[in-house]
Design a protein around this motif. Structure first.
Motif, PDB file in Angstrom:
ATOM      1  N   MET A 207      19.075 -81.598 -43.260  1.00 21.23           N
ATOM      2  CA  MET A 207      19.576 -81.526 -44.633  1.00 21.23           C
ATOM      3  C   MET A 207      18.756 -82.457 -45.511  1.00 21.23           C
ATOM      4  O   MET A 207      18.570 -83.635 -45.193  1.00 21.23           O
ATOM      5  CB  MET A 207      21.051 -81.933 -44.699  1.00 21.23           C
ATOM      6  N   ILE A 208      18.245 -81.917 -46.611  1.00 23.06           N
ATOM      7  CA  ILE A 208      17.478 -82.704 -47.580  1.00 23.06           C
ATOM      8  C   ILE A 208      18.313 -82.814 -48.848  1.00 23.06           C
ATOM      9  O   ILE A 208      18.613 -81.808 -49.498  1.00 23.06           O
ATOM     10  CB  ILE A 208      16.123 -82.036 -47.874  1.00 23.06           C
ATOM     11  N   LEU A 209      18.714 -84.031 -49.183  1.00 26.99           N
ATOM     12  CA  LEU A 209      19.531 -84.291 -50.373  1.00 26.99           C
ATOM     13  C   LEU A 209      18.653 -84.899 -51.464  1.00 26.99           C
ATOM     14  O   LEU A 209      17.874 -85.819 -51.202  1.00 26.99           O
ATOM     15  CB  LEU A 209      20.681 -85.249 -50.038  1.00 26.99           C
ATOM     16  N   MET A 210      18.800 -84.385 -52.692  1.00 33.05           N
ATOM     17  CA  MET A 210      17.960 -84.821 -53.809  1.00 33.05           C
ATOM     18  C   MET A 210      18.825 -85.327 -54.951  1.00 33.05           C
ATOM     19  O   MET A 210      19.938 -84.842 -55.173  1.00 33.05           O
ATOM     20  CB  MET A 210      17.084 -83.658 -54.283  1.00 33.05           C
ATOM     21  N   ASP A 211      18.313 -86.307 -55.639  1.00 30.79           N
ATOM     22  CA  ASP A 211      18.975 -86.839 -56.827  1.00 30.79           C
ATOM     23  C   ASP A 211      18.844 -85.823 -57.961  1.00 30.79           C
ATOM     24  O   ASP A 211      17.729 -85.487 -58.370  1.00 30.79           O
ATOM     25  CB  ASP A 211      18.323 -88.166 -57.218  1.00 30.79           C
TER      26      ASP A 211
END
Length: 329
Positions: A87-91
């Motif tokens: 999982m890649i979480l971005m601001d």
């Protein structure tokens, strides 16, 4: 950027936390407060696998994310997760990556929690007997969610591989001893589902794994496993005759799940068979269970807003508790 392992997540985020996150995600989705494109699914025929790319944006929490997840059923034979993922979480304010976490466990956690959220609002309050069909990588969290939202006396477990089912029961009986629930093997699906108040199916079967004629009045069914048009866990009798059918996303289920697509194509039901989204039930926009005799179904294919909201909550817990590994690229 923060890196979070499965161990990190387990130490800071409970199933109850995840159920709360999914309830928020479902409500935001049904309020059209998220952007969730249908996932891209790439088939890997020689290994009977698929790789899926699931993006979403949630303005309320200023977060963007994409989960890269593969479903390779044969991995189980080699002692590997059948659903490896990241999982890649971005601001959402800068577009920069702020966290990468174990997507395999995130998928298991948020998928189990989705069933937990649906069970919490749809199952009879005094449910005492559960049934779980399938013991793959998703099964443990599905079981934990069931036990978290209802005080069950017993859960019957069925798997095509009887030895694997027994090993699963032994392991889960020890791990979830705090719930005081008897967890035992069923030799047939009929044995598992008869008299069950809550039934969860989590297989990759292309043939129905339950016979609706043995589903008791008042039962709630979580149909989890069918995520392609050719997969079908729930038999057409059950889909047609259930009192209520709710989904995580109408568009996604009608595009991806054989549980609904196959009977629609046969003319047994039409799209109106879906009573609504679980988010609409949680928001009070539509009625869920009307009485203790209704058979209810929650059909899920998984939507990326669940990943983003849950990952966002995990990330913030990790920051507060100083968990994970900080890296610079």
């Amino acid at each position: 950027m923060l890196l979070l392992t499965k161990h990190d997540i387990e130490n800071i985020f409970s199933m109850k936390n995840a159920i709360d996150s999914d309830k928020t995600a479902f409500k935001l989705f049904s309020q059209n407060k998220s952007v969730v494109p249908l996932r891209t699914n790439i088939d890997i025929p020689k290994l009977s696998g698929q790789s899926l790319f699931m993006p979403a944006y949630v303005e309320d929490i200023d977060s963007i994310g994409i989960k890269i997840v593969s479903v390779f059923p044969k991995n189980v034979e080699n002692g590997m997760p059948s659903v490896p993922a990241k999982m890649i979480l971005m601001d959402g304010k800068t577009g920069d990556v702020c966290c990468i976490m174990d997507g395999t466990y995130l998928t298991q956690l948020r998928t189990g929690a989705g069933s937990g959220a649906a069970t919490d609002v749809l199952a009879v309050k005094d449910a005492k007997k559960g049934a779980l069909i399938g013991t793959g990588g998703q099964a443990e969290c599905q079981l934990e969610a069931m036990l978290t939202v209802r005080n069950l006396d017993s859960v019957k477990i069925f798997d095509m591989n009887l030895e694997r089912a027994q090993e699963f029961c032994t392991k889960m009986s020890e791990k979830f001893a705090k719930f005081g629930t008897e967890i035992s093997v069923a030799k047939t699906t009929q044995e598992a589902i008869e008299n069950a108040d809550i039934i969860t199916t989590v297989t990759t079967s292309k043939m129905p794994v339950i016979d609706g004629k043995f589903v008791k009045k008042g039962a709630h069914i979580n149909a989890v496993g069918s995520y392609t048009p050719v997969m079908q866990e729930i038999d057409e009798y059950t889909i047609k005759n259930a009192n209520k059918v709710f989904v995580d996303s109408k568009d996604a289920v009608l595009s991806e799940s054989g549980d609904l697509i196959i009977p629609i194509n046969k003319g047994i039901i039409d799209k109106s068979r879906i009573d609504g989204e679980i988010g609409e039930v949680l928001l009070g926009m539509i009625e869920g269970r009307k009485n203790d005799n209704e058979i209810t179904i929650y059909k899920t294919v998984g939507i990326a807003v669940m990943d983003v909201v849950t990952a966002y909550d995990i990330y913030n817990c990790a920051l507060k508790m100083h968990m994970g590994t900080v890296i610079e690229l």
